[in-house]
Design a protein around this motif. Structure first.
Motif, PDB file in Angstrom:
ATOM      1  N   MET A   1      16.038  49.658 -23.879  1.00 22.73           N
ATOM      2  CA  MET A   1      15.478  49.061 -22.687  1.00 22.73           C
ATOM      3  C   MET A   1      15.576  47.541 -22.814  1.00 22.73           C
ATOM      4  O   MET A   1      15.318  46.971 -23.851  1.00 22.73           O
ATOM      5  N   ARG A   2      15.953  46.888 -21.747  1.00 23.98           N
ATOM      6  CA  ARG A   2      16.109  45.439 -21.732  1.00 23.98           C
ATOM      7  C   ARG A   2      14.801  44.740 -21.392  1.00 23.98           C
ATOM      8  O   ARG A   2      13.953  45.278 -20.704  1.00 23.98           O
ATOM      9  N   ASP A   3      14.695  43.528 -21.863  1.00 26.25           N
ATOM     10  CA  ASP A   3      13.538  42.702 -21.543  1.00 26.25           C
ATOM     11  C   ASP A   3      13.691  42.174 -20.123  1.00 26.25           C
ATOM     12  O   ASP A   3      14.751  41.678 -19.737  1.00 26.25           O
ATOM     13  N   PHE A   4      12.624  42.259 -19.323  1.00 25.11           N
ATOM     14  CA  PHE A   4      12.686  41.829 -17.929  1.00 25.11           C
ATOM     15  C   PHE A   4      13.141  40.383 -17.801  1.00 25.11           C
ATOM     16  O   PHE A   4      14.022  40.064 -17.043  1.00 25.11           O
ATOM     17  N   TYR A   5      12.525  39.487 -18.566  1.00 27.59           N
ATOM     18  CA  TYR A   5      12.862  38.082 -18.433  1.00 27.59           C
ATOM     19  C   TYR A   5      14.265  37.802 -18.928  1.00 27.59           C
ATOM     20  O   TYR A   5      14.914  36.892 -18.455  1.00 27.59           O
ATOM     21  N   ALA A  44      10.697  42.932  -6.047  1.00 25.53           N
ATOM     22  CA  ALA A  44      11.920  43.628  -6.467  1.00 25.53           C
ATOM     23  C   ALA A  44      13.151  43.033  -5.775  1.00 25.53           C
ATOM     24  O   ALA A  44      14.198  42.850  -6.401  1.00 25.53           O
ATOM     25  N   ILE A  45      13.039  42.701  -4.489  1.00 28.65           N
ATOM     26  CA  ILE A  45      14.158  42.085  -3.766  1.00 28.65           C
ATOM     27  C   ILE A  45      14.479  40.724  -4.367  1.00 28.65           C
ATOM     28  O   ILE A  45      15.649  40.408  -4.614  1.00 28.65           O
ATOM     29  N   ASP A  46      13.466  39.921  -4.610  1.00 26.51           N
ATOM     30  CA  ASP A  46      13.698  38.603  -5.209  1.00 26.51           C
ATOM     31  C   ASP A  46      14.371  38.722  -6.571  1.00 26.51           C
ATOM     32  O   ASP A  46      15.271  37.953  -6.894  1.00 26.51           O
ATOM     33  N   ALA A  47      13.936  39.691  -7.382  1.00 22.38           N
ATOM     34  CA  ALA A  47      14.526  39.883  -8.702  1.00 22.38           C
ATOM     35  C   ALA A  47      15.965  40.376  -8.603  1.00 22.38           C
ATOM     36  O   ALA A  47      16.813  39.992  -9.410  1.00 22.38           O
ATOM     37  N   GLY A  58      14.379  47.463 -15.704  1.00 22.23           N
ATOM     38  CA  GLY A  58      13.590  46.371 -16.272  1.00 22.23           C
ATOM     39  C   GLY A  58      12.642  45.781 -15.253  1.00 22.23           C
ATOM     40  O   GLY A  58      11.499  45.447 -15.579  1.00 22.23           O
ATOM     41  N   CYS A  59      13.095  45.668 -14.027  1.00 14.21           N
ATOM     42  CA  CYS A  59      12.252  45.138 -12.949  1.00 14.21           C
ATOM     43  C   CYS A  59      11.076  46.071 -12.694  1.00 14.21           C
ATOM     44  O   CYS A  59       9.941  45.633 -12.592  1.00 14.21           O
ATOM     45  N   TYR A  60      11.334  47.368 -12.611  1.00 12.89           N
ATOM     46  CA  TYR A  60      10.269  48.334 -12.367  1.00 12.89           C
ATOM     47  C   TYR A  60       9.270  48.339 -13.521  1.00 12.89           C
ATOM     48  O   TYR A  60       8.075  48.475 -13.300  1.00 12.89           O
ATOM     49  N   ASP A  61       9.756  48.200 -14.758  1.00  7.40           N
ATOM     50  CA  ASP A  61       8.842  48.154 -15.905  1.00  7.40           C
ATOM     51  C   ASP A  61       7.916  46.945 -15.782  1.00  7.40           C
ATOM     52  O   ASP A  61       6.711  47.052 -15.988  1.00  7.40           O
TER      53      ASP A  61
END
Length: 128
Positions: A1-5, A44-47, A58-61
């Motif tokens: 799993m990737r880090d969100f940032y 979520a759209i912005d990300a 990653g965004c959902y996490d």
């Protein structure tokens, strides 16, 4: 799993607020701030604006922890907001998605299509 940032950089990190442009876009689809999925969908759209495919895991996490919801409930809340937009503004949703819609799009499809749509609008504004 990737880090969100690591994936999204500072897209949401700087204040964790949705952009005004995204907020206005969601309101134009009759998705109001009163709806529980409003902020989740906007974030979520912005990300997704910097992404081309994948990456919503990653965004959902991140959003799950931010809003205190598990990923399933988060997806359900976003799906509900997309469904409201489809019922209220089907013609606009078709324009955003680039095709006529017989049913609401999946959250993932809508998030990426909305991000692309907003990016195109921004590019057009910059050219004028």
């Amino acid at each position: 799993m990737r880090d969100f940032y690591g994936i999204y950089g500072a897209t949401l990190k700087g204040g964790d607020r949705m952009r005004a442009r995204t907020r206005d876009f969601l309101r134009s689809l009759n998705i109001g701030p009163w709806l529980i999925g409003f902020n989740m969908l906007g974030d979520a759209i912005d990300a997704a604006e910097g992404q081309h495919s994948g990456g919503l895991i990653g965004c959902y996490d991140y959003l799950s922890s931010k809003y205190g919801r598990d990923r399933k409930r988060l997806d359900d809340d976003i799906r509900r907001a997309v469904g409201i937009a489809w019922r209220e503004q089907c013609h606009v949703m078709g324009k955003v998605m680039g095709r006529p819609l017989n049913r609401p799009p999946s959250p993932k499809d809508f998030i990426y299509a909305a991000a692309e749509y907003l990016n195109q609008i921004e590019e057009e504004e910059m050219m004028n």
